[in-house]
Design a protein around this motif. Sequence first.
Motif, PDB file in Angstrom:
ATOM      1  N   ILE A  48       0.977  -1.257  -0.088  1.00 35.66           N
ATOM      2  CA  ILE A  48      -0.130   0.040  -0.067  1.00 35.66           C
ATOM      3  C   ILE A  48       0.752   1.257  -0.072  1.00 35.66           C
ATOM      4  N   ALA A  49       1.901   1.234   0.590  1.00 37.15           N
ATOM      5  CA  ALA A  49       2.914   2.526   0.802  1.00 37.15           C
ATOM      6  C   ALA A  49       3.607   2.500  -0.575  1.00 37.15           C
ATOM      7  N   GLY A  50       3.721   1.572  -1.242  1.00 40.64           N
ATOM      8  CA  GLY A  50       4.460   1.803  -2.527  1.00 40.64           C
ATOM      9  C   GLY A  50       5.723   1.384  -2.396  1.00 40.64           C
ATOM     10  N   LEU A  51       6.083   0.625  -1.423  1.00 40.66           N
ATOM     11  CA  LEU A  51       7.475   0.013  -1.164  1.00 40.66           C
ATOM     12  C   LEU A  51       7.498  -1.448  -1.733  1.00 40.66           C
ATOM     13  N   LEU A  52       6.523  -1.926  -2.239  1.00 44.36           N
ATOM     14  CA  LEU A  52       6.465  -3.357  -3.046  1.00 44.36           C
ATOM     15  C   LEU A  52       5.789  -3.205  -4.264  1.00 44.36           C
ATOM     16  N   PRO A  53       6.061  -3.802  -5.371  1.00 41.84           N
ATOM     17  CA  PRO A  53       4.953  -3.666  -6.351  1.00 41.84           C
ATOM     18  C   PRO A  53       3.888  -4.663  -6.222  1.00 41.84           C
ATOM     19  N   GLN A  54       2.677  -4.426  -6.974  1.00 44.12           N
ATOM     20  CA  GLN A  54       1.713  -5.221  -6.901  1.00 44.12           C
ATOM     21  C   GLN A  54       1.883  -6.538  -8.048  1.00 44.12           C
ATOM     22  N   ALA A  55       1.532  -7.522  -7.717  1.00 47.10           N
ATOM     23  CA  ALA A  55       1.719  -8.701  -8.847  1.00 47.10           C
ATOM     24  C   ALA A  55       0.283  -8.773  -9.336  1.00 47.10           C
ATOM     25  N   GLY A  56      -0.559  -8.274  -9.090  1.00 46.57           N
ATOM     26  CA  GLY A  56      -1.926  -8.338  -9.600  1.00 46.57           C
ATOM     27  C   GLY A  56      -2.965  -7.352  -8.683  1.00 46.57           C
ATOM     28  N   GLY A  57      -3.972  -7.245  -9.378  1.00 42.60           N
ATOM     29  CA  GLY A  57      -4.978  -6.578  -8.569  1.00 42.60           C
ATOM     30  C   GLY A  57      -5.327  -5.001  -8.870  1.00 42.60           C
ATOM     31  N   SER A  58      -5.822  -4.284  -8.096  1.00 45.07           N
ATOM     32  CA  SER A  58      -5.820  -2.636  -8.157  1.00 45.07           C
ATOM     33  C   SER A  58      -5.913  -2.181  -6.873  1.00 45.07           C
ATOM     34  N   LEU A  59      -5.357  -0.891  -6.582  1.00 42.90           N
ATOM     35  CA  LEU A  59      -5.241  -0.003  -5.266  1.00 42.90           C
ATOM     36  C   LEU A  59      -5.511   1.160  -5.359  1.00 42.90           C
ATOM     37  N   ALA A  60      -6.377   1.685  -4.914  1.00 46.36           N
ATOM     38  CA  ALA A  60      -6.740   3.069  -5.089  1.00 46.36           C
ATOM     39  C   ALA A  60      -7.081   3.863  -3.938  1.00 46.36           C
ATOM     40  N   LEU A  61      -6.835   5.340  -3.873  1.00 45.69           N
ATOM     41  CA  LEU A  61      -7.358   6.262  -2.911  1.00 45.69           C
ATOM     42  C   LEU A  61      -8.359   6.982  -3.446  1.00 45.69           C
ATOM     43  N   ASP A  62      -9.635   6.779  -3.163  1.00 42.63           N
ATOM     44  CA  ASP A  62     -10.635   7.330  -3.754  1.00 42.63           C
ATOM     45  C   ASP A  62     -11.155   8.806  -2.899  1.00 42.63           C
ATOM     46  N   GLY A  63     -11.136  10.085  -3.516  1.00 38.49           N
ATOM     47  CA  GLY A  63     -11.175  11.093  -2.823  1.00 38.49           C
ATOM     48  C   GLY A  63      -9.769  11.804  -2.022  1.00 38.49           C
ATOM     49  N   GLY A  64      -8.772  11.053  -2.497  1.00 36.78           N
ATOM     50  CA  GLY A  64      -7.400  11.569  -2.014  1.00 36.78           C
ATOM     51  C   GLY A  64      -6.993  12.750  -2.976  1.00 36.78           C
ATOM     52  N   ASP A  65      -5.813  13.260  -2.946  1.00 40.41           N
ATOM     53  CA  ASP A  65      -5.246  14.373  -3.643  1.00 40.41           C
ATOM     54  C   ASP A  65      -4.841  13.794  -5.033  1.00 40.41           C
TER      55      ASP A  65
END
Length: 200
Positions: A48-65
Amino acid sequence: MRLLASSLTCVRGGREVFSGLSFEVAAGQLLAVTGRNGSGKTSLLRLIAGLLPQAGGSLALDGGDAELTLGEQAHYLGHRDALKPALSVLENLTFWRDFLGGEAFDAPGSLAAVGLTHAAHLPAAYLSAGQRRRLSLARLLTVRRPVWLLDEPTNALDSSGQGMVAGLMREHLARGGLIVAATHAPLGLAARELRIGETP
């Protein structure tokens, strides 16, 4: 604001740590990530912090900057306390304030909130494990970010320190922040639970 994850997969060292992981955390909510040792709790926070890559799926902060990445809107507090031993407590906190940038909160106020005012000019090398943890927690207050990713946040803390952590988290949630915390112990406030690593 909502943190949305759908079918996340994490692979480390050629081994699939977890897959198909989905969850949602809204502003004002705490998600407690639980599971056995090695199930991927820390890997999830680092992903989530962006320190490891995603091997699959999606991740988003809706309503963030929209101008910032998710990692730039999150604080990651890991197992290790990222401190420079030769610098004083206050100098360590000032370093992190300058490094992270953003909306700054005064460093002395942050130290007071975690009970370290008396140690402000003490070299970090002289701190106990619990004091080091308190200093790491002060970093969350020095620069405000909406997402807190906490890995065993009460580690090395006594009962008063654990109560202090619960208070800091409660205040962050009341301001509209959200928290994802990996933990083996109760955190002292209401939380939704995400248990990972249930299947071998």
